[in-house]
Write an enzyme that holds these catalytic residues in place. Structure first.
Site, PDB file in Angstrom:
ATOM      1  N   SER A  81       0.826  -1.205   0.000  1.00 33.09           N
ATOM      2  CA  SER A  81       0.000   0.000   0.000  1.00 33.09           C
ATOM      3  C   SER A  81       0.866   1.262   0.000  1.00 33.09           C
ATOM      4  CB  SER A  81      -0.879   0.008   1.252  1.00 33.09           C
ATOM      5  OG  SER A  81      -0.047   0.009   2.399  1.00 33.09           O
ATOM      6  N   TYR A 124      -4.287   0.300   3.779  1.00 31.09           N
ATOM      7  CA  TYR A 124      -5.135  -0.878   3.600  1.00 31.09           C
ATOM      8  C   TYR A 124      -5.752  -1.341   4.926  1.00 31.09           C
ATOM      9  CZ  TYR A 124      -3.512  -1.963  -1.185  1.00 31.09           C
ATOM     10  OH  TYR A 124      -3.257  -1.964  -2.537  1.00 31.09           O
ATOM     11  N   GLY A 125      -5.033  -1.092   6.019  1.00 29.06           N
ATOM     12  CA  GLY A 125      -5.425  -1.678   7.303  1.00 29.06           C
ATOM     13  C   GLY A 125      -6.776  -1.251   7.823  1.00 29.06           C
ATOM     14  N   CYS A 161       2.872  -7.206   1.675  1.00 33.30           N
ATOM     15  CA  CYS A 161       1.841  -6.575   2.508  1.00 33.30           C
ATOM     16  C   CYS A 161       1.030  -7.666   3.178  1.00 33.30           C
ATOM     17  CB  CYS A 161       0.946  -5.709   1.628  1.00 33.30           C
ATOM     18  SG  CYS A 161      -0.451  -5.000   2.513  1.00 33.30           S
ATOM     19  N   ASN A 162       1.074  -7.691   4.497  1.00 37.36           N
ATOM     20  CA  ASN A 162       0.333  -8.722   5.243  1.00 37.36           C
ATOM     21  C   ASN A 162      -1.172  -8.555   5.103  1.00 37.36           C
ATOM     22  OD1 ASN A 162       2.452 -10.112   7.350  1.00 37.36           O
ATOM     23  ND2 ASN A 162       3.014  -8.033   6.821  1.00 37.36           N
ATOM     24  N   CYS A 192       3.133  -6.526   9.937  1.00 38.99           N
ATOM     25  CA  CYS A 192       2.829  -5.512   8.915  1.00 38.99           C
ATOM     26  C   CYS A 192       4.186  -5.101   8.377  1.00 38.99           C
ATOM     27  CB  CYS A 192       2.108  -4.320   9.546  1.00 38.99           C
ATOM     28  SG  CYS A 192       2.019  -2.888   8.429  1.00 38.99           S
ATOM     29  N   THR A 193       4.320  -5.046   7.065  1.00 36.49           N
ATOM     30  CA  THR A 193       5.652  -4.798   6.502  1.00 36.49           C
ATOM     31  C   THR A 193       6.183  -3.397   6.793  1.00 36.49           C
ATOM     32  OG1 THR A 193       4.597  -4.280   4.378  1.00 36.49           O
ATOM     33  CG2 THR A 193       5.459  -6.522   4.679  1.00 36.49           C
TER      34      THR A 193
HETATM   35  N1  DGL Z   1       2.207  -2.705   4.857  1.00 38.42           N
HETATM   36  C1  DGL Z   1       0.929  -3.240   5.038  1.00 38.42           C
HETATM   37  C2  DGL Z   1       0.873  -4.565   5.743  1.00 38.42           C
HETATM   38  O1  DGL Z   1       1.848  -5.285   5.721  1.00 38.42           O
HETATM   39  C3  DGL Z   1      -0.305  -2.389   5.062  1.00 38.42           C
HETATM   40  C4  DGL Z   1      -0.312  -1.134   5.837  1.00 38.42           C
HETATM   41  C5  DGL Z   1      -1.572  -0.320   5.552  1.00 38.42           C
HETATM   42  O2  DGL Z   1      -1.703   0.127   4.410  1.00 38.42           O
HETATM   43  O3  DGL Z   1      -2.412  -0.191   6.460  1.00 38.42           O
HETATM   44  O4  DGL Z   1      -0.107  -4.923   6.302  1.00 38.42           O
END
Ligand code: DGL
Length: 269
Positions: free
Chosen positions: A13, A44-45, A76-77, A190-191
């Site tokens: 994201s 995304y979260g 992205c998790n 979360c990455t």
């Molecule tokens: N980096 C993302 C993950 O690993 C998402 C973070 C987000 O956009 O909220 O979940």
């Protein structure tokens, strides 16, 4: 044999996926990468499952058609715990996913209590319940959503000041729960969070270790490339290309940090 010039694409994201790309770059220093940040859809979260499940496969479909990557890493998790199977079903490209390192944490814990920090969307997924049941059924796994760490990682990459209390409060969200005082491993699910690992470590007590899956994912990418007949190059300079789904002008503030990751080209889709 695959086209050895086909790019390897990383997707997130925002800038979180750089934590995975950095591990891949350490293992394959001459490999060039395309990095796509879906800033038009970030974060995304806080999105619903339906939004992620329709947005991510559609966007990756467009990217696959346009850049013809030999491999895609969804770094992205949140996207993976919701949409990994949809993407794999829709695209004819090897897909490497990123999911929280629950298994390694459950193997490493001595106290039997581990913590998971992730986005709101990630920590409520049935995918996480399944990982917990399969790999951590003999542990207690506490979960806490820390969306403020996503914003903090983005702000850090823009060179902005981040209030330190954000890190302590994310950790407190786990340690204040029942049995939370026994946590010895915290999974960065979360990455974005590994980009803050030194800040988080400074805010935690000495008996807490942080763990994430970037190195394992990097090894998996390298293995898939070798297995598919496109081993990473062994010489040449690796200049990476950064692509945003948002306005290109918004990337200006990130460029000083992105330069350190080897980005020299920027574009928007
Ligand atoms: N980096 C993302 C993950 O690993 C998402 C973070 C987000 O956009 O909220 O979940």
């Amino acid at each position: 044999m695959n086209n050895k010039h086909a790019p390897i694409l990383f997707f997130d994201s925002g800038i979180g996926g750089l934590s995975v790309m950095q591990a891949a770059a350490q293992l394959m220093p001459h490999q060039q990468f395309l990095y796509v940040a879906d800033y038009a859809g970030a974060p995304y979260g806080t999105k619903s499952e339906a939004e992620i499940a329709s947005r991510v496969p559609a966007l990756l479909g467009r990217l696959a058609e346009r850049y013809k990557p030999s491999l895609i890493t969804i770094a992205c998790n949140t996207a993976c715990t919701i949409a990994l199977s949809h993407v794999r079903a829709a695209l004819n490209v090897p897909i490497v996913g990123t999911v929280p390192a629950i298994k390694p944490a459950s193997l490493a814990t001595k106290s039997g209590v581990i913590g998971l920090l992730g986005t709101d969307a990630t920590i409520r997924q049935p995918y996480i319940d399944r990982l917990e049941n399969t790999h951590a059924s003999d542990c207690v796994m506490l979960r806490h959503a820390a969306p403020q760490l996503v914003s903090a990682a983005e702000a850090k990459m823009r060179g902005e000041f981040v209030d330190k209390s954000i890190y302590a409060s994310a950790i407190h969200g786990l340690t204040s729960q029942n049995n939370g005082d026994k946590i010895d491993y915290i999974i960065l699910g979360c990455t974005h969070f590994p980009l803050l690992i030194s800040e988080l470590s400074q805010s935690a007590t000495d008996n807490i270790y942080f763990l994430h899956g970037a190195d394992g994912i990097a090894r998996q990418i390298k293995k898939l490339l070798i297995d598919s007949g496109t081993p990473p190059p062994i010489n040449g300079s690796a200049n990476h290309h950064f692509i945003t789904s948002g306005p290109l002008d918004d990337i200006g503030v990130y460029k000083a940090s992105l330069y350190d990751y080897g980005f020299t080209d920027y574009s928007s889709i």
